[in-house]
Design an enzyme around this catalytic site. Structure first.
Site, PDB file in Angstrom:
ATOM      1  N   GLY A   1       0.818  -1.208   0.000  1.00 37.64           N
ATOM      2  CA  GLY A   1       0.000   0.000   0.000  1.00 37.64           C
ATOM      3  C   GLY A   1       0.856   1.263   0.000  1.00 37.64           C
ATOM      4  N   ALA A   2       0.189   2.396  -0.050  1.00 40.91           N
ATOM      5  CA  ALA A   2       0.877   3.690  -0.017  1.00 40.91           C
ATOM      6  C   ALA A   2       1.634   3.849   1.298  1.00 40.91           C
ATOM      7  CB  ALA A   2      -0.139   4.817  -0.189  1.00 40.91           C
ATOM      8  N   ARG A   3       2.864   4.336   1.203  1.00 43.97           N
ATOM      9  CA  ARG A   3       3.725   4.610   2.370  1.00 43.97           C
ATOM     10  C   ARG A   3       3.974   3.364   3.222  1.00 43.97           C
ATOM     11  NH1 ARG A   3       6.325   8.112   0.543  1.00 43.97           N
ATOM     12  NH2 ARG A   3       7.286   8.348   2.560  1.00 43.97           N
ATOM     13  N   SER A   4       3.982   2.198   2.597  1.00 49.05           N
ATOM     14  CA  SER A   4       4.188   0.949   3.329  1.00 49.05           C
ATOM     15  C   SER A   4       5.652   0.603   3.538  1.00 49.05           C
ATOM     16  CB  SER A   4       3.498  -0.208   2.598  1.00 49.05           C
ATOM     17  OG  SER A   4       4.084  -0.394   1.316  1.00 49.05           O
TER      18      SER A   4
ATOM     19  N   ALA B   1      13.149   6.224 -12.681  1.00 52.00           N
ATOM     20  CA  ALA B   1      12.064   6.985 -12.061  1.00 52.00           C
ATOM     21  C   ALA B   1      10.950   7.192 -13.080  1.00 52.00           C
ATOM     22  CB  ALA B   1      12.596   8.327 -11.575  1.00 52.00           C
TER      23      ALA B   1
ATOM     24  N   ALA C   1       8.011   8.852 -12.107  1.00 50.52           N
ATOM     25  CA  ALA C   1       7.193   9.981 -11.646  1.00 50.52           C
ATOM     26  C   ALA C   1       7.437  11.220 -12.492  1.00 50.52           C
ATOM     27  CB  ALA C   1       7.513  10.296 -10.185  1.00 50.52           C
TER      28      ALA C   1
ATOM     29  N   HIS D   1      12.428  11.110  -1.911  1.00 49.68           N
ATOM     30  CA  HIS D   1      12.888   9.808  -2.411  1.00 49.68           C
ATOM     31  C   HIS D   1      14.371   9.865  -2.773  1.00 49.68           C
ATOM     32  CE1 HIS D   1       9.908   6.564  -3.000  1.00 49.68           C
ATOM     33  NE2 HIS D   1       9.008   7.520  -2.862  1.00 49.68           N
TER      34      HIS D   1
ATOM     35  N   GLU E   1      15.268   8.998 -15.879  1.00 54.76           N
ATOM     36  CA  GLU E   1      13.860   9.386 -15.839  1.00 54.76           C
ATOM     37  C   GLU E   1      13.177   8.837 -17.080  1.00 54.76           C
ATOM     38  OE1 GLU E   1      13.193  13.501 -14.998  1.00 54.76           O
ATOM     39  OE2 GLU E   1      14.658  13.491 -13.367  1.00 54.76           O
TER      40      GLU E   1
ATOM     41  N   ASP F   1      10.815   2.465 -10.085  1.00 57.96           N
ATOM     42  CA  ASP F   1       9.923   2.990  -9.052  1.00 57.96           C
ATOM     43  C   ASP F   1       9.081   4.095  -9.677  1.00 57.96           C
ATOM     44  OD1 ASP F   1       8.695   3.448  -6.640  1.00 57.96           O
ATOM     45  OD2 ASP F   1      10.526   3.944  -5.550  1.00 57.96           O
TER      46      ASP F   1
END
Length: 183
Positions: free
Chosen positions: A21-24, A45, A47, A61, A73, A94
């Site tokens: 999950g998010a922030r796990s 990356a 994002a 990050h 990227e 990621d």
């Protein structure tokens, strides 16, 4: 077993999937696995910066990851970045969730993009770790776009897990191997 940052502590299969999950703690776990190989580390990356909050997340990050990473990227086309991996390196992507989001928002054919991704992963000359989010554990989204994303992410995660030799779920910072064995 311990070693210096350049001494291999363990090896990884051709593909490792780290989900949760998010922030796990997914990214931290994936980075730990990459460091443990002792190989040159590459970070792809996916994002994109669309607001100040996202810029802050990306900066955090980068700071958390620390030195010793080559960063590429690639928000959409992962194939060339994977093909350019030198022998003797480990690549961390990621994350697959942001990559899929980028394609969804660009209105690309998601099944075709997933096919291209899996082919590129299979052809990569070194081990790859893919971070992804498990988005299907929550409530059913209220709008069609969010439901379509949730469904596509679930399909992509299943395909990645089928190809992976090691699948790790991270909950509250704790890793659990669902497939394969944690080093």
């Amino acid at each position: 077993m311990t070693g210096s940052p350049d001494t291999p502590i363990f090896s990884l299969p051709a593909l490792t999937l780290v989900t949760g999950g998010a922030r796990s703690g997914k990214s931290h776990q994936a980075e730990r696995l990459a460091r443990g190989t002792g190989l040159a580390r590459r970070y792809i990356a996916t994002a994109t910066v669309w607001d100040d909050e996202m810029a802050a997340r990306i900066a955090r990050h980068i700071e958390d990851r620390g030195d010793g990473w080559e960063t590429i990227e690639a928000p959409l086309d992962l194939g060339p970045a994977l093909a350019a991996a030198p022998a003797g390196s480990v690549t961390l992507i990621d994350c697959a969730t942001l990559w899929l989001t980028n394609h969804l928002l660009a209105e690309h054919d998601l099944a075709a993009e997933a096919d291209r991704l899996l082919a590129a992963l299979a052809a990569c000359p070194g081990p790859v770790i893919v971070v992804t989010n498990e988005v299907g554990w929550g409530i059913v989204p209220e709008n069609a776009l969010a439901r379509a994303f949730r469904d596509e992410q679930g399909r992509l995660n299943q395909r990645l897990a089928a190809l992976a030799g090691l699948v790790v779920v991270v909950i509250a910072g704790l890793p659990l191997a669902l497939k394969g064995r944690l080093p």
